[in-house]
Design an enzyme around this catalytic site. Structure first.
Site, PDB file in Angstrom:
ATOM      1  N   CYS A 211      -1.453  -4.037  -4.007  1.00 53.47           N
ATOM      2  CA  CYS A 211      -1.707  -5.443  -3.699  1.00 53.47           C
ATOM      3  C   CYS A 211      -2.434  -6.225  -4.795  1.00 53.47           C
ATOM      4  O   CYS A 211      -1.846  -6.589  -5.806  1.00 53.47           O
ATOM      5  CB  CYS A 211      -2.447  -5.537  -2.367  1.00 53.47           C
ATOM      6  SG  CYS A 211      -2.260  -7.148  -1.541  1.00 53.47           S
TER       7      CYS A 211
ATOM      8  N   GLU B  76       1.355  -1.509   1.732  1.00 52.32           N
ATOM      9  CA  GLU B  76      -0.071  -1.274   1.945  1.00 52.32           C
ATOM     10  C   GLU B  76      -0.366  -1.408   3.437  1.00 52.32           C
ATOM     11  O   GLU B  76       0.275  -2.176   4.151  1.00 52.32           O
ATOM     12  CB  GLU B  76      -0.859  -2.334   1.167  1.00 52.32           C
ATOM     13  CG  GLU B  76      -2.369  -2.296   1.344  1.00 52.32           C
ATOM     14  CD  GLU B  76      -3.051  -3.464   0.651  1.00 52.32           C
ATOM     15  OE1 GLU B  76      -4.144  -3.265   0.123  1.00 52.32           O
ATOM     16  OE2 GLU B  76      -2.477  -4.589   0.642  1.00 52.32           O
TER      17      GLU B  76
ATOM     18  N   LYS C  38      -7.211   2.172  -4.227  1.00 51.64           N
ATOM     19  CA  LYS C  38      -7.131   0.804  -4.742  1.00 51.64           C
ATOM     20  C   LYS C  38      -8.349   0.449  -5.589  1.00 51.64           C
ATOM     21  O   LYS C  38      -9.487   0.522  -5.123  1.00 51.64           O
ATOM     22  CB  LYS C  38      -7.006  -0.166  -3.564  1.00 51.64           C
ATOM     23  CG  LYS C  38      -6.715  -1.616  -3.934  1.00 51.64           C
ATOM     24  CD  LYS C  38      -6.543  -2.411  -2.650  1.00 51.64           C
ATOM     25  CE  LYS C  38      -6.154  -3.853  -2.907  1.00 51.64           C
ATOM     26  NZ  LYS C  38      -5.991  -4.587  -1.626  1.00 51.64           N
TER      27      LYS C  38
END
Length: 265
Positions: free
Chosen positions: A142, A40, A106
């Protein structure tokens, strides 16, 4: 399936990050890997002025990634940003050698441990499964790793391997959490999980912004039974991994947690 984990540290200097991505991609291609996955925020590390960085560099970055994938003959999966109004979108983008590009925005933003990603980032809404060499892969970022339902959904959509690309925040117990969560998502979704994070800047010596999550290293691949089959330490490194994705079917047969689930979860 043979692939590469590129555990690097990125900075806020996009040109330097691009040089590093080129180096690791070419090295991965030389091994015969089908794809290489970066952390990321590879395009730019988290830090002040992220929207300005994205506005100035997104177009040229995407062009460079597309050219790199074509020249190296390998799929490149990389964390990047794009502008969305006054904020940015945190993306994991997939560039194929054939010139195709897909991305995942995300979903779960990192509003935790004193950091508030939602102040500067717009959340995505849709899970994404990509086809790579005839196999289905889920892509995540993440903080997503803390949400089992997302990985269950990816598995139900046919993914046998989930990639989680991260810039994991450092702190007491955070390495152990990262490792445990990756193995848990593999176990509770009947998938392989490839968890690739930014290297630990205190180990690598790379100067990264102190505001925002940086990295702890310790990237790993877990099989669907929760066994770690490949792992790294804190430094920058390229790891080549080979897995037989049929193991996901064996796990689903042996421990059919998604079939046995009640109430839809």
């Amino acid at each position: 399936m043979k692939f590469a984990l590129a555990q690097i540290n990125s900075t806020t200097t996009v040109a330097d990050n691009l040089d590093k991505v080129r180096d690791y991609t070419n090295r991965a291609a030389e091994t015969g890997a089908e794809f290489v996955v970066f952390p990321e925020a590879t395009m730019s590390a988290f830090g002040p002025g992220l929207r300005d960085v994205a506005e100035a560099n997104t177009e040229s970055w995407r062009a460079a990634m597309a050219q790199l994938a074509a020249d190296a003959g390998i799929t490149v999966i990389v964390g990047e940003f794009a502008v969305s109004g006054e904020k940015v979108i945190n993306l994991l983008a997939v560039y194929s050698p054939q010139g195709e590009r897909r991305d995942y925005a995300k979903i779960h933003l990192y509003d935790a441990f004193g950091f508030k990603e939602s102040d500067t980032v717009v959340a995505g809404e849709d899970p994404v499964v990509i086809d790579l060499g005839g196999e289905s892969l889920g892509v995540t970022l993440c903080y997503d790793i803390r949400f089992p339902k997302l990985y269950a959904e990816l598995s139900r959509r046919g993914a046998k391997l989930a990639i989680v690309s991260a810039s994991w925040g450092a702190g007491k117990g955070k390495v152990e959490q990262w490792q445990t969560l990756a193995r848990a998502r593999a176990l509770d979704s009947n998938m392989f999980v490839a968890a690739i994070g930014q290297a630990d800047p205190e180990v690598s010596g790379v100067d990264v912004p102190k505001k925002g999550p940086t990295g702890v290293g310790h990237s790993l691949v877990s099989d669907p039974f929760g066994h770690v089959i490949s792992s790294l330490e804190g430094e920058e490194a390229l790891e080549i991994v080979e897995v037989d994705l049929a193991g996901a079917d064996k796990a689903a047969e042996a421990i059919p947690v998604l079939t046995n689930a009640k109430l839809g979860y």
